[in-house]
Write a protein that holds these residues in place. Structure first.
Motif, PDB file in Angstrom:
ATOM      1  N   GLU A 134       0.866  -1.175   0.000  1.00  0.00           N
ATOM      2  CA  GLU A 134       0.000   0.000   0.000  1.00  0.00           C
ATOM      3  C   GLU A 134       0.903   1.225   0.000  1.00  0.00           C
ATOM      4  OE1 GLU A 134      -2.410   2.432   3.325  1.00  0.00           O
ATOM      5  OE2 GLU A 134      -3.115   0.362   3.074  1.00  0.00           O
ATOM      6  N   HIS A 135       0.617   2.141  -0.908  1.00  0.00           N
ATOM      7  CA  HIS A 135       1.389   3.388  -0.958  1.00  0.00           C
ATOM      8  C   HIS A 135       0.432   4.562  -0.919  1.00  0.00           C
ATOM      9  CE1 HIS A 135       5.536   1.985  -1.760  1.00  0.00           C
ATOM     10  NE2 HIS A 135       4.884   0.907  -2.151  1.00  0.00           N
ATOM     11  N   ARG A 136       0.819   5.566  -0.176  1.00  0.00           N
ATOM     12  CA  ARG A 136       0.068   6.820  -0.110  1.00  0.00           C
ATOM     13  C   ARG A 136       0.981   7.903  -0.683  1.00  0.00           C
ATOM     14  NH1 ARG A 136      -4.501   6.743   3.529  1.00  0.00           N
ATOM     15  NH2 ARG A 136      -4.800   4.590   4.221  1.00  0.00           N
ATOM     16  N   PHE A 137       0.865   8.101  -1.974  1.00  0.00           N
ATOM     17  CA  PHE A 137       1.732   9.043  -2.672  1.00  0.00           C
ATOM     18  C   PHE A 137       1.341  10.491  -2.394  1.00  0.00           C
ATOM     19  CE2 PHE A 137       1.741   5.207  -5.452  1.00  0.00           C
ATOM     20  CZ  PHE A 137       3.064   4.861  -5.270  1.00  0.00           C
ATOM     21  N   GLY A 138       0.120  10.699  -1.942  1.00  0.00           N
ATOM     22  CA  GLY A 138      -0.377  12.053  -1.716  1.00  0.00           C
ATOM     23  C   GLY A 138      -0.954  12.638  -2.989  1.00  0.00           C
ATOM     24  N   ASP A 139      -1.477  13.823  -2.866  1.00  0.00           N
ATOM     25  CA  ASP A 139      -2.118  14.508  -3.996  1.00  0.00           C
ATOM     26  C   ASP A 139      -1.035  15.226  -4.803  1.00  0.00           C
ATOM     27  OD1 ASP A 139      -3.836  15.681  -5.756  1.00  0.00           O
ATOM     28  OD2 ASP A 139      -5.028  16.740  -4.250  1.00  0.00           O
ATOM     29  N   ILE A 140      -0.217  14.427  -5.508  1.00  0.00           N
ATOM     30  CA  ILE A 140       0.932  14.953  -6.244  1.00  0.00           C
ATOM     31  C   ILE A 140       0.636  15.174  -7.730  1.00  0.00           C
ATOM     32  CG2 ILE A 140       2.630  14.002  -4.638  1.00  0.00           C
ATOM     33  CD1 ILE A 140       3.023  11.634  -6.575  1.00  0.00           C
ATOM     34  N   GLY A 141      -0.620  14.963  -8.102  1.00  0.00           N
ATOM     35  CA  GLY A 141      -1.019  15.096  -9.501  1.00  0.00           C
ATOM     36  C   GLY A 141      -1.275  13.729 -10.109  1.00  0.00           C
ATOM     37  N   ARG A 142      -2.262  13.672 -10.950  1.00  0.00           N
ATOM     38  CA  ARG A 142      -2.702  12.398 -11.548  1.00  0.00           C
ATOM     39  C   ARG A 142      -1.553  11.652 -12.238  1.00  0.00           C
ATOM     40  NH1 ARG A 142      -7.381  10.047 -12.704  1.00  0.00           N
ATOM     41  NH2 ARG A 142      -7.555   8.723 -14.542  1.00  0.00           N
ATOM     42  N   GLU A 143      -0.836  12.346 -13.097  1.00  0.00           N
ATOM     43  CA  GLU A 143       0.229  11.687 -13.854  1.00  0.00           C
ATOM     44  C   GLU A 143       1.345  11.194 -12.937  1.00  0.00           C
ATOM     45  OE1 GLU A 143       1.463   9.855 -17.214  1.00  0.00           O
ATOM     46  OE2 GLU A 143      -0.434  10.872 -16.846  1.00  0.00           O
ATOM     47  N   GLU A 144       1.671  11.970 -11.914  1.00  0.00           N
ATOM     48  CA  GLU A 144       2.728  11.563 -10.987  1.00  0.00           C
ATOM     49  C   GLU A 144       2.308  10.356 -10.154  1.00  0.00           C
ATOM     50  OE1 GLU A 144       5.916  12.449 -11.042  1.00  0.00           O
ATOM     51  OE2 GLU A 144       5.277  13.560 -12.809  1.00  0.00           O
ATOM     52  N   VAL A 145       1.045  10.302  -9.748  1.00  0.00           N
ATOM     53  CA  VAL A 145       0.547   9.121  -9.020  1.00  0.00           C
ATOM     54  C   VAL A 145       0.647   7.896  -9.922  1.00  0.00           C
ATOM     55  CG1 VAL A 145      -1.500   8.000  -8.010  1.00  0.00           C
ATOM     56  CG2 VAL A 145      -0.963  10.380  -7.434  1.00  0.00           C
ATOM     57  N   ARG A 146       0.257   8.056 -11.165  1.00  0.00           N
ATOM     58  CA  ARG A 146       0.295   6.921 -12.093  1.00  0.00           C
ATOM     59  C   ARG A 146       1.729   6.460 -12.353  1.00  0.00           C
ATOM     60  NH1 ARG A 146      -4.039   6.370 -16.104  1.00  0.00           N
ATOM     61  NH2 ARG A 146      -2.550   6.909 -17.730  1.00  0.00           N
ATOM     62  N   LEU A 147       2.655   7.396 -12.561  1.00  0.00           N
ATOM     63  CA  LEU A 147       4.053   7.013 -12.800  1.00  0.00           C
ATOM     64  C   LEU A 147       4.686   6.405 -11.552  1.00  0.00           C
ATOM     65  CD1 LEU A 147       5.316   9.960 -15.031  1.00  0.00           C
ATOM     66  CD2 LEU A 147       4.860   7.590 -15.733  1.00  0.00           C
ATOM     67  N   ALA A 148       4.384   6.957 -10.394  1.00  0.00           N
ATOM     68  CA  ALA A 148       4.890   6.372  -9.143  1.00  0.00           C
ATOM     69  C   ALA A 148       4.364   4.948  -8.984  1.00  0.00           C
ATOM     70  CB  ALA A 148       4.487   7.244  -7.954  1.00  0.00           C
TER      71      ALA A 148
END
Length: 163
Positions: A134-148
């Motif tokens: 489980e990862h909580r990347f935060g609200d870093i932007g849609r594309e960044e969440v997807r790439l992460a």
């Protein structure tokens, strides 16, 4: 097309799977096929990428991967049980020996207090068994969440191949 670090990880996955004679299947929701896209961008990937499932809707998760609808109703699509069931379904509905699944909230909307934007669950199966992350990347932007999420999924594949 993909950042250098993702291309490097994808190449490592392809090479490791080829060296061990393993086939890969992906089950993706919020990444919409980016994991399989990263893998198939690597020359020689056809020897190890068996198939990819893009199961964005709950109906697709149930119909294509066999995720029980009750599991989704009880835990929600973005959950450990559903991520595990997606990875299992990718294996049982393919000829692969290794799988990874991704289900999350990429944003910008769709988040809740319990399941905020940037929450992503992963499941992976391989010769060494099953894992969940489980990862909580935060609200870093849609594309960044997807790439992460692609980075994590590729890392999990590599881990399961080498286990």
């Amino acid at each position: 097309m993909f950042p250098d670090d993702i291309q490097t990880l994808a190449r490592q996955v392809i090479e490791a799977a080829a060296a061990r004679g393993l086939m890969i299947a992906t089950a993706e929701s919020c990444t919409g096929g980016l994991v399989s896209g990263a893998l198939t961008a690597i020359a020689g990937s056809s020897a190890v990428v068996e198939r990819g499932f893009v199961t964005y809707s709950n109906a697709a998760k149930t119909g294509l991967l066999g995720v029980p609808s009750g599991l989704i109703d009880t835990h929600g699509a973005v959950s450990e049980p559903v991520a595990r069931a997606m990875a299992d379904g990718a294996l049982t509905r393919s000829e692969a020996q290794v799988s990874v699944s991704v289900t999350g909230v990429a944003g910008p909307g769709g988040g809740t207090t319990d399941k905020p934007v940037g929450l992503v669950h992963f499941g992976a199966f391989g010769p060494g068994g099953a894992v969940h992350a489980e990862h909580r990347f935060g609200d870093i932007g849609r594309e960044e969440v997807r790439l992460a999420s692609v980075r994590v999924a590729l890392g999990l594949l590599l881990d399961r191949i080498n286990a």
